[in-house]
Write a protein that holds these residues in place. Structure first.
Motif, PDB file in Angstrom:
ATOM      1  N   ARG A   1      -1.274  -8.542 -18.719  1.00 26.05           N
ATOM      2  CA  ARG A   1      -0.872  -7.328 -18.740  1.00 26.05           C
ATOM      3  C   ARG A   1       0.773  -7.379 -19.482  1.00 26.05           C
TER       4      ARG A   1
ATOM      5  N   ARG B   1       6.538   3.329  -7.951  1.00 27.89           N
ATOM      6  CA  ARG B   1       5.755   1.876  -8.507  1.00 27.89           C
ATOM      7  C   ARG B   1       6.470   0.656  -7.840  1.00 27.89           C
ATOM      8  N   TRP B   2       7.583   0.693  -8.488  1.00 25.78           N
ATOM      9  CA  TRP B   2       8.092  -0.402  -8.066  1.00 25.78           C
ATOM     10  C   TRP B   2       9.745   0.088  -7.543  1.00 25.78           C
TER      11      TRP B   2
ATOM     12  N   PRO C   1      -4.020  -8.513 -10.544  1.00 22.88           N
ATOM     13  CA  PRO C   1      -5.076  -8.315  -9.609  1.00 22.88           C
ATOM     14  C   PRO C   1      -5.269  -9.475  -8.465  1.00 22.88           C
TER      15      PRO C   1
ATOM     16  N   ARG D   1       0.474  -1.408   0.080  1.00 23.00           N
ATOM     17  CA  ARG D   1       0.050  -0.370   0.113  1.00 23.00           C
ATOM     18  C   ARG D   1       0.467   0.977  -0.140  1.00 23.00           C
TER      19      ARG D   1
ATOM     20  N   CYS E   1       3.464  -0.972  -5.730  1.00 23.30           N
ATOM     21  CA  CYS E   1       2.105  -0.459  -5.433  1.00 23.30           C
ATOM     22  C   CYS E   1       1.119  -2.293  -6.275  1.00 23.30           C
ATOM     23  N   LEU E   2       0.136  -1.279  -5.376  1.00 17.84           N
ATOM     24  CA  LEU E   2      -0.770  -1.912  -5.571  1.00 17.84           C
ATOM     25  C   LEU E   2      -0.993  -1.288  -7.255  1.00 17.84           C
ATOM     26  N   GLU E   3      -1.290  -0.337  -7.886  1.00 17.77           N
ATOM     27  CA  GLU E   3      -2.028  -1.490  -9.083  1.00 17.77           C
ATOM     28  C   GLU E   3      -1.138  -1.436 -10.255  1.00 17.77           C
ATOM     29  N   GLU E   4       0.770  -1.480 -10.042  1.00 16.18           N
ATOM     30  CA  GLU E   4       1.681  -2.985 -11.129  1.00 16.18           C
ATOM     31  C   GLU E   4       1.480  -4.987 -10.360  1.00 16.18           C
TER      32      GLU E   4
END
Length: 127
Positions: free
Chosen positions: A97, A44-45, A65, A20, A59-62
């Motif tokens: 992805r 992000r990473w 799912p 998070r 990060c949760l977006e990277e």
């Protein structure tokens, strides 16, 4: 199983934490464990090389799912037949992805609900 033969993973490519607050965790991992940053993509990473594998913060977006906690990523040569093998074996395909020049990941859930990914490197640029 239809004619698709499973190709064993080449190596454990990466294990990552779906975070998070990846920046805060990066500060923790470098200070508390002395991990040396190998690669990062902004906030992000964060990727650290440890032995012959990588440990990362995403990060949760990277992240895959529905991921929480740790995710194992296995490097494979291709995805041929993978989706069928996963579902026939009782797993669930969550999606693919494309990461452009980095490659692509196929996210899946095992029969107990654990999230895994298969990673395929992008082909080298044409000379």
């Amino acid at each position: 199983m239809s004619g698709a033969q499973a190709t064993a993973p080449r190596r454990l490519q990466n294990v990552y934490v779906a975070a998070r607050q990846p920046v805060k965790l990066h500060d923790f991992y470098t200070a508390a464990l002395g991990l040396q940053l190998k690669f990062n993509d902004g906030e992000r990473w964060f990727q650290y090389g440890i032995g012959n594998t990588n440990v990362s913060l995403a990060c949760l977006e990277e992240a895959a799912p529905a991921a929480s906690g740790l995710v194992m990523v296995f490097e494979v040569d291709d995805f041929d037949g993978a989706q069928e093998r996963i579902t026939v074996a009782g797993g669930q395909v969550l999606g693919m992805r494309d990461m452009g020049s980095h490659g692509a990941v196929l996210s899946l859930r095992d029969p107990e609900g654990n999230i895994l990914q298969l990673f395929r490197r992008a082909p080298p640029p044409a000379a």
